[in-house]
Design an enzyme around this catalytic site. Structure first.
Site: not given
Ligand code: NDP
Length: 289
Positions: A53, A97, A120
């Site tokens: 990322k 994460q 997200d």
């Protein structure tokens, strides 16, 4: 005739080239999009995802920073970090994460992210917005699938879409996004009796189960669009999807390979959401809550 192979790597490259232009425009106006990634624990897989990322951000000019915590960190320490990132004007997107260690409460952590920085799309408010058709951020993996369908001019409205898998990060949002675009949607799970009778009826079949090659040719309608979200590591170290690519590619109309299918699109859509968050800041747009 064999299926048209949807090349996710190539598509991701072309979408990222478009995103780079949006970043340049933002930078010219004095805003560099910024993404903060929080990682707790030392899972090798999570470490690789985070590095990918960060690399993808830097390739298109997005600023990124990683906040790494050891596995025995207390939840409040991560919440404090999120709070300061919520207030940081240089950070437009915040991502935690997953998975978090077992002593963390996922929803408590995710809902501490400011809704307008939840790139997200996992915050309960954003989930509710998606369900009610007022999407703020689309979750990255199903968003990537939608872009794959759109860029290949695959009709969605009126089509029967079957989603195999009901996870919060893939299956459920995928089904909602297809529904929003006018598909008739069936969701199948591990509890579904006679999975084949559903998959055989799919015009668009999206599979996200984590079961290597479980969808075989006789489970697919000839000419169907088959999107394989699964990423499975085989004992020999090779990667494969949830679809038996070799047999299904001879019968499907479209198919995504693994690797090189949905995977590269997921990070691309994270970049896209981060840019969108920065563009909203620039426009002074407030999320109407
Ligand atoms: P989860 O394990 O959270 O969910 C799997 C889902 O599949 C569950 O809903 C489960 O049903 C269902 N399922 C399992 N076995 C069967 C079966 N035999 N028949 C029908 N349904 C079944 O996985 P994720 O959604 O997180 O991930 C799925 C796959 O996608 C994994 O391989 C993962 O690595 C990959 N992935 C890929 C991404 C990418 O960028 N390409 C991003 C995220 C995930 P039930 O709920 O009843 O248990």
């Amino acid at each position: 005739m064999g299926a048209h192979i949807i090349d996710g790597k190539k598509l991701a490259e072309s979408v990222r080239a478009e995103l780079k232009l949006r970043v340049e425009k933002l930078i010219q106006s004095g805003i560099q999009p910024g993404l903060a990634v929080i990682i707790v624990g030392d899972s090798a897989a999570s470490g690789i995802y985070v590095r990918n990322k960060v690399k993808a951000c830097s390739e298109i000019g997005i600023y990124s920073e990683v906040h790494s915590f050891p596995g025995n960190t207390q939840q409040y320490e991560v919440l404090d970090c999120i709070q300061s990132l919520n207030e940081n004007p240089h950070i437009h997107g915040i991502l935690v994460q997953l998975p978090l260690p077992p002593h963390f409460k996922n929803n408590r952590v995710i809902t501490s992210i400011a809704v307008e920085k939840d790139v997200d799309g996992f915050h309960l408010y954003n989930v509710g917005a998606l369900v009610t058709g007022n999407t703020i951020f689309s979750p990255c993996t199903p968003y990537g699938v939608m872009v794959m369908l759109e860029r290949n001019h695959i009709p969605i409205e009126g089509q029967h879409a079957v989603v195999v898998g009901r996870s919060n990060i893939v299956g459920k949002p995928m089904a909602l996004m297809l529904l929003e675009r006018g598909a008739t949607v069936t969701i199948c799970t591990s509890k579904t009796f006679d999975l084949r009778q559903f998959t055989r009826n799919a015009d668009i079949l999206v599979v996200a189960t984590g079961r290597p090659r479980m969808i075989t040719a006789e489970m697919v309608k000839p000419g169907a669009v088959v999107i394989d979200v699964g990423i499975n590591r085989l004992p020999d170290g090779k990667l494969c999807g949830d679809v038996d690519y070799e047999s299904v590619k001879d019968i499907a109309g479209y198919i995504t390979p693994v690797p090189g299918g949905v995977g590269p699109m997921t990070i691309t859509m994270l970049l896209c959401n981060t840019i969108l968050a920065a563009e909203r800041t620039q426009a002074g747009a407030k999320i109407d809550k």
